[in-house]
Scaffold this active site. Structure first.
Site, PDB file in Angstrom:
ATOM      1  N   ASP A   1       0.839  -1.199   0.000  1.00 42.25           N
ATOM      2  CA  ASP A   1       0.000   0.000   0.000  1.00 42.25           C
ATOM      3  C   ASP A   1       0.879   1.257   0.000  1.00 42.25           C
ATOM      4  O   ASP A   1       1.982   1.242  -0.549  1.00 42.25           O
ATOM      5  CB  ASP A   1      -0.908  -0.046   1.240  1.00 42.25           C
ATOM      6  CG  ASP A   1      -2.260   0.602   1.031  1.00 42.25           C
ATOM      7  OD1 ASP A   1      -2.280   1.808   0.727  1.00 42.25           O
ATOM      8  OD2 ASP A   1      -3.286  -0.069   1.176  1.00 42.25           O
TER       9      ASP A   1
ATOM     10  N   HIS B   1      -3.780   6.064   3.530  1.00 38.81           N
ATOM     11  CA  HIS B   1      -4.528   4.902   3.051  1.00 38.81           C
ATOM     12  C   HIS B   1      -3.998   3.604   3.654  1.00 38.81           C
ATOM     13  O   HIS B   1      -4.759   2.766   4.147  1.00 38.81           O
ATOM     14  CB  HIS B   1      -4.448   4.866   1.526  1.00 38.81           C
ATOM     15  CG  HIS B   1      -5.291   3.831   0.861  1.00 38.81           C
ATOM     16  ND1 HIS B   1      -4.808   2.575   0.547  1.00 38.81           N
ATOM     17  CD2 HIS B   1      -6.575   3.858   0.431  1.00 38.81           C
ATOM     18  CE1 HIS B   1      -5.764   1.887  -0.053  1.00 38.81           C
ATOM     19  NE2 HIS B   1      -6.847   2.633  -0.139  1.00 38.81           N
TER      20      HIS B   1
ATOM     21  N   SER C   1     -11.205  -0.644  -1.110  1.00 42.62           N
ATOM     22  CA  SER C   1      -9.960  -0.648  -0.337  1.00 42.62           C
ATOM     23  C   SER C   1     -10.216  -0.915   1.133  1.00 42.62           C
ATOM     24  O   SER C   1      -9.349  -1.434   1.835  1.00 42.62           O
ATOM     25  CB  SER C   1      -9.245   0.703  -0.470  1.00 42.62           C
ATOM     26  OG  SER C   1      -8.442   0.756  -1.606  1.00 42.62           O
TER      27      SER C   1
END
Length: 485
Positions: A158, A190, A345
């Site tokens: 990520d 994220h 996600s």
């Protein structure tokens, strides 16, 4: 035509027929002069070494002659499972020579991969944890086994992870940075968010698992496909040297256009025994258009909302294996505290975390996890989308078994609100015993389920043994398992 000329032409024709080819990437955003090269199966290490030396030689010659592409050349090398390859910056002449080499399977233009989530708002209650241990939406408690993923390592491929966030309790570590930006932190948020859903003390499913940060996306949430493949390669090698690939999970909350090279790399990691959870994508379209979501052997995850509908943004189609909470999910953010995000996600790390949880609890291999989660899930998702063969929402099995196994109640966090203890379930009235008919023996007592995650009458039945005995190898099961739903 002379015989020597005829032989020369014939050999050239054979060589061209056996050579690789440059794949078209359709509408994907390609990176200028950047390519991924995948060698044919059966290429030896010696052949691969000779090929790389040859590539460096012709590349240096072409660049010197044309004065192009400073600092170009091979940047990543791949070598895990049966996949050998590399990626780098090459001029047109060099990449043409590479694609003509009979040892090359294909050459693929490098493309940009992006995250599949977006920030929505801060400090709202999370609901995903409670949903995966309940048969119905709207519950507030999360019930889970005390093993909680202990002994399993989850790789967050990520934007990086804030490994010092207090919710990780020292179980987070930095792995590697394929972006090469010199910034070994999560500058986007994220990756920290998805890691919190997987293993966080407060927000996570596998609360005792470890997480390793593998940075493949920059602060804007994008990165090259070649770097993603390098990240998968690194995970497989690291896992094999640290506990084993059969105790490792990879979460990939990212995606881009269809990529044969990326799908092939993901498949190799699965073949090594790792469990891969992958976001289906946020374009409300067929997930088969995206990689790595389109790879058959990974567990592709669509997103659901609080009312158990498919999230409006979630991709759909035959590639989707499972659904998981993905709308308004609260988890960790860099620097401390929490924030809410939505996207597939956010759904994928629910599956990755639950995969780690089940691997620790049941001792199953990564390649069997996706099918096991299908068995444990509930057929709850409405409007799963055109061509989608499943409506299964993940569940950890506690609700199905009355919470009879050792478990810990927990409530998803609410800002400035203490955790709510789990309410004890109401005891059921015993049924009146039935007198046997005259001359008939008394009926035997009904079998009582013992193992909280086995959807069969008793623990003596082993599904894996049954499958292997009557239907063959795990490979057969893995290949065709997605059509059971």
């Amino acid at each position: 035509m002379g015989i020597f000329r005829f032989i020369s032409i014939s050999l050239a024709a054979v060589s061209a027929a056996n050579a690789g080819h440059i794949l078209s990437m359709g509408h994907a955003k390609t990176i200028p002069n950047s390519y991924i090269v995948v060698m044919k199966d059966g290429t030896t290490k010696e052949d691969f070494t000779h090929h790389q030396s040859w590539v460096q030689s012709i590349h240096t010659h072409n660049v010197t002659r044309r004065g192009l592409l400073d600092n170009a050349g091979v940047r990543h090398k791949y070598g895990f499972g049966s996949m050998m390859g590399y990626a780098g910056l090459f001029d047109e002449d060099t990449i043409k020579d590479i694609s003509d080499d009979p040892k090359v399977m294909f050459v693929e233009p490098d493309t940009t991969i992006t995250i599949h989530g977006e920030l929505t708002q801060n400090d709202v209650p999370s609901w995903g944890l409670a949903r995966i241990s309940s048969q119905r939406p709207g519950t507030e408690d999360y019930t889970y086994d005390s093993s909680a993923g202990e002994g399993i390592t989850v790789y967050s491929v990520d934007t990086g992870v804030d490994i010092h966030h207090e919710d990780f309790e020292g179980r987070a570590s930095w792995g590697t940075n394929m972006i090469e930006d010199g910034y070994d932190k999560d500058g986007n948020g994220h990756g920290t968010h998805t890691a919190g859903t997987m293993v966080g003390k407060t927000f996570g499913i596998a609360k005792k698992a470890k997480v390793v940060a593998v940075k493949v996306l920059d602060n804007n949430g994008s990165g090259p496909t070649s770097g993603i493949i390098a990240g998968i390669n690194w995970c497989a090698q690291h896992a094999s040297q640290n506990g084993g690939t059969d105790k490792a999970v990879i979460n990939m909350s990212l995606g881009g256009g269809s990529s044969s090279a990326l799908n092939r790399a993901a498949a190799q990691a699965v073949q090594k025994g790792m469990f891969l959870a992958v976001a289906a994508g946020n374009d409300n379209q067929d997930a088969r258009t995206s990689s790595p979501a389109s790879e058959d052997t990974v567990c592709t995850v669509g997103a659901s909302a609080e009312n158990d509908e498919r999230s409006s943004f979630s991709n759909w189609g035959p590639a989707v294996d499972l659904f998981a909470p993905g709308s308004n999910i609260v988890s960790t953010r860099p620097g401390g505290g929490s924030q809410s995000m939505s996207g597939t996600s956010m759904a994928s790390p629910h599956v990755a975390g639950l995969g780690a949880y089940i691997m620790a609890l049941e001792g199953i291999s990564g390649s069997a996890v996706c099918d096991r989660l299908k068995q444990l899930g509930t057929s709850s998702v409405t409007n799963p989308g055109p061509g989608t063969r499943t409506n299964i929402l993940i569940n950890n099995g506690d609700a199905k078994n009355g919470g009879k196994k050792p478990s810990q109640p927990s409530q998803p966090p609410k800002p400035s609100q203490p955790s709510k203890p789990q309410q004890p379930s109401e005891p059921q009235e015993p049924s009146e015993p039935q007198e046997p008919a005259p001359g008939q023996p008394a009926p035997a007592p009904a079998p009582v389920p013992q193992h909280p995650h086995t959807p069969f009458p008793n623990d003596d039945f082993n599904f894996d043994d049954f499958w292997k005995k009557y239907f063959g190898t795990d490979h057969w099961r893995k290949t065709f398992g997605r059509f059971w739903n």
